[in-house]
Motif scaffolding. Sequence first.
Motif, PDB file in Angstrom:
ATOM      1  N   ASP A   1      35.646  52.636  27.964  1.00 22.23           N
ATOM      2  CA  ASP A   1      34.873  53.084  29.129  1.00 22.23           C
ATOM      3  C   ASP A   1      34.216  51.900  29.842  1.00 22.23           C
ATOM      4  N   ILE A   2      34.969  50.809  29.999  1.00 19.64           N
ATOM      5  CA  ILE A   2      34.394  49.564  30.492  1.00 19.64           C
ATOM      6  C   ILE A   2      34.003  49.632  31.963  1.00 19.64           C
ATOM      7  N   GLU A   3      34.639  50.529  32.731  1.00 23.80           N
ATOM      8  CA  GLU A   3      34.331  50.621  34.161  1.00 23.80           C
ATOM      9  C   GLU A   3      33.025  51.362  34.443  1.00 23.80           C
ATOM     10  N   ARG A   4      32.506  52.077  33.457  1.00 28.88           N
ATOM     11  CA  ARG A   4      31.267  52.816  33.662  1.00 28.88           C
ATOM     12  C   ARG A   4      30.073  51.924  33.331  1.00 28.88           C
ATOM     13  N   VAL A   5      29.227  51.697  34.303  1.00 26.17           N
ATOM     14  CA  VAL A   5      28.086  50.794  34.130  1.00 26.17           C
ATOM     15  C   VAL A   5      26.828  51.617  33.863  1.00 26.17           C
ATOM     16  N   ARG A   6      26.325  51.529  32.633  1.00 27.57           N
ATOM     17  CA  ARG A   6      25.080  52.213  32.267  1.00 27.57           C
ATOM     18  C   ARG A   6      23.894  51.248  32.279  1.00 27.57           C
ATOM     19  N   ALA A   7      24.171  49.954  32.251  1.00 30.38           N
ATOM     20  CA  ALA A   7      23.116  48.940  32.164  1.00 30.38           C
ATOM     21  C   ALA A   7      22.288  48.883  33.441  1.00 30.38           C
ATOM     22  N   ASN A   8      20.998  48.604  33.280  1.00 31.24           N
ATOM     23  CA  ASN A   8      20.094  48.454  34.420  1.00 31.24           C
ATOM     24  C   ASN A   8      19.693  47.000  34.651  1.00 31.24           C
ATOM     25  N   SER A   9      20.103  46.110  33.756  1.00 32.53           N
ATOM     26  CA  SER A   9      19.814  44.683  33.911  1.00 32.53           C
ATOM     27  C   SER A   9      21.105  43.905  33.708  1.00 32.53           C
ATOM     28  N   ILE A  10      21.162  42.713  34.271  1.00 31.93           N
ATOM     29  CA  ILE A  10      22.390  41.918  34.182  1.00 31.93           C
ATOM     30  C   ILE A  10      22.658  41.476  32.752  1.00 31.93           C
ATOM     31  N   ILE A  11      21.618  41.196  31.974  1.00 30.80           N
ATOM     32  CA  ILE A  11      21.834  40.767  30.582  1.00 30.80           C
ATOM     33  C   ILE A  11      22.398  41.916  29.746  1.00 30.80           C
ATOM     34  N   SER A  12      21.957  43.144  30.031  1.00 33.40           N
ATOM     35  CA  SER A  12      22.502  44.300  29.311  1.00 33.40           C
ATOM     36  C   SER A  12      23.966  44.520  29.676  1.00 33.40           C
ATOM     37  N   LEU A  13      24.297  44.321  30.956  1.00 30.07           N
ATOM     38  CA  LEU A  13      25.687  44.478  31.395  1.00 30.07           C
ATOM     39  C   LEU A  13      26.580  43.421  30.757  1.00 30.07           C
ATOM     40  N   LEU A  14      26.120  42.173  30.764  1.00 29.49           N
ATOM     41  CA  LEU A  14      26.908  41.086  30.165  1.00 29.49           C
ATOM     42  C   LEU A  14      27.095  41.297  28.668  1.00 29.49           C
ATOM     43  N   THR A  15      26.049  41.791  28.003  1.00 26.77           N
ATOM     44  CA  THR A  15      26.153  42.073  26.565  1.00 26.77           C
ATOM     45  C   THR A  15      27.185  43.166  26.314  1.00 26.77           C
ATOM     46  N   SER A  16      27.164  44.201  27.149  1.00 27.23           N
ATOM     47  CA  SER A  16      28.128  45.291  27.021  1.00 27.23           C
ATOM     48  C   SER A  16      29.562  44.789  27.195  1.00 27.23           C
TER      49      SER A  16
ATOM     50  N   ILE B   1      41.454  36.657  26.635  1.00 27.05           N
ATOM     51  CA  ILE B   1      40.999  35.350  26.155  1.00 27.05           C
ATOM     52  C   ILE B   1      39.689  34.955  26.824  1.00 27.05           C
ATOM     53  N   GLU B   2      39.599  35.119  28.138  1.00 30.27           N
ATOM     54  CA  GLU B   2      38.368  34.812  28.873  1.00 30.27           C
ATOM     55  C   GLU B   2      38.212  35.776  30.034  1.00 30.27           C
ATOM     56  N   TYR B   3      36.965  35.908  30.497  1.00 30.14           N
ATOM     57  CA  TYR B   3      36.710  36.746  31.658  1.00 30.14           C
ATOM     58  C   TYR B   3      35.583  36.139  32.489  1.00 30.14           C
ATOM     59  N   LEU B   4      35.497  36.583  33.738  1.00 29.91           N
ATOM     60  CA  LEU B   4      34.467  36.107  34.657  1.00 29.91           C
ATOM     61  C   LEU B   4      33.982  37.298  35.474  1.00 29.91           C
ATOM     62  N   LEU B   5      32.666  37.482  35.541  1.00 33.95           N
ATOM     63  CA  LEU B   5      32.070  38.572  36.306  1.00 33.95           C
ATOM     64  C   LEU B   5      31.573  38.033  37.646  1.00 33.95           C
ATOM     65  N   THR B   6      32.004  38.658  38.744  1.00 37.90           N
ATOM     66  CA  THR B   6      31.583  38.226  40.082  1.00 37.90           C
ATOM     67  C   THR B   6      31.199  39.446  40.921  1.00 37.90           C
ATOM     68  N   LYS B   7      30.669  39.185  42.105  1.00 34.93           N
ATOM     69  CA  LYS B   7      30.455  40.256  43.069  1.00 34.93           C
ATOM     70  C   LYS B   7      31.815  40.801  43.514  1.00 34.93           C
TER      71      LYS B   7
ATOM     72  N   LEU C   1      21.049  46.645  39.881  1.00 27.42           N
ATOM     73  CA  LEU C   1      21.854  45.423  39.927  1.00 27.42           C
ATOM     74  C   LEU C   1      22.230  45.022  41.360  1.00 27.42           C
ATOM     75  N   ARG C   2      21.334  45.283  42.287  1.00 24.82           N
ATOM     76  CA  ARG C   2      21.639  45.086  43.703  1.00 24.82           C
ATOM     77  C   ARG C   2      21.930  43.626  44.048  1.00 24.82           C
ATOM     78  N   GLU C   3      21.197  42.698  43.458  1.00 25.60           N
ATOM     79  CA  GLU C   3      21.390  41.294  43.820  1.00 25.60           C
ATOM     80  C   GLU C   3      22.691  40.709  43.270  1.00 25.60           C
ATOM     81  N   TYR C   4      23.341  41.451  42.354  1.00 25.97           N
ATOM     82  CA  TYR C   4      24.601  40.969  41.779  1.00 25.97           C
ATOM     83  C   TYR C   4      25.805  41.734  42.322  1.00 25.97           C
TER      84      TYR C   4
END
Length: 300
Positions: free
Chosen positions: A258-273, A170-176, A138-141
Amino acid sequence: MNDLLNNSTKPKNIEELYYKILEIISDLYEKYIPQSVKNRKNKEKAKMTDAEIISIQLLIECIGKTQNSGYSYLRANYPNLVNYVERSRFNRLVTALFTVIKEIRKNLPKNENSECKIVDSFPLTINKFGRAFFGKKLREYSSYGYCASKKEKYYGMKVHVVTDLYGNPIEYLLTKANIDDRDALYELSDMTTIQILIGDKGYIGIVNEVLKKEKGIRLYALKRGNSKNPLPKQFRNMISKFRRRIESTFNQLIEHFDIERVRANSIISLLTSLEIKFLCFNILTYIGGTTKISKILNFN
């Protein structure tokens, strides 16, 4: 608490919790998911319905297991819940339903129209700080950032969250990680109705006047200790009281989901999680009538 939650009854076991989740998800699916998705090609041949896939994934989050171990656990101990598919296929199906999960989360009844809300953020560490230069996931993100609450630098992303006064997201936003909380707040304010917003010291600055002038949002944030115009003590105590609620929500998202632990290798998997974890928190609050997740999941 939200009137929608007052008549809720606490589930007595995992099976009852699953069927409550399935009932809610099925109802929202029928109401808000377009026919083009419901009637997509070869859908009638599927072993599991979309609502069952989402409900099983939410149940896995409820029991506090990883996706793989949780699915294997349910398949071994509750073989009659659904007509299970192969585990890796289930994982792909969950990711493929990202937009459906997002639409369901957005339409699940919450205190979205309450005039007062709370805002804060928490870090998502992608790589250990010392290994970040060599990491590719996820380097580019991702970017280097600083977590004030932990007083440490990290490499990854940041999740900005708006909750109601009870701490229900209610809402969230993912950023760098290097995106300022105040910059993210401007975009976050377009995603939900806000009249009064409570924040911490990180939201002090010109953004307060911009939000008030352009969007009619009144932002109340704790001021720094060296401020020349400190807030009255009673007002500071009130803000701190409400802020403890979003901090409690973050603690539950971190400790149980365990939301702080990132197991996803793609951004779509992370967003789905992230969508699944926030939806799970929302739906448990809807079922149990409280944001204290441990009380809802205590079947004793």
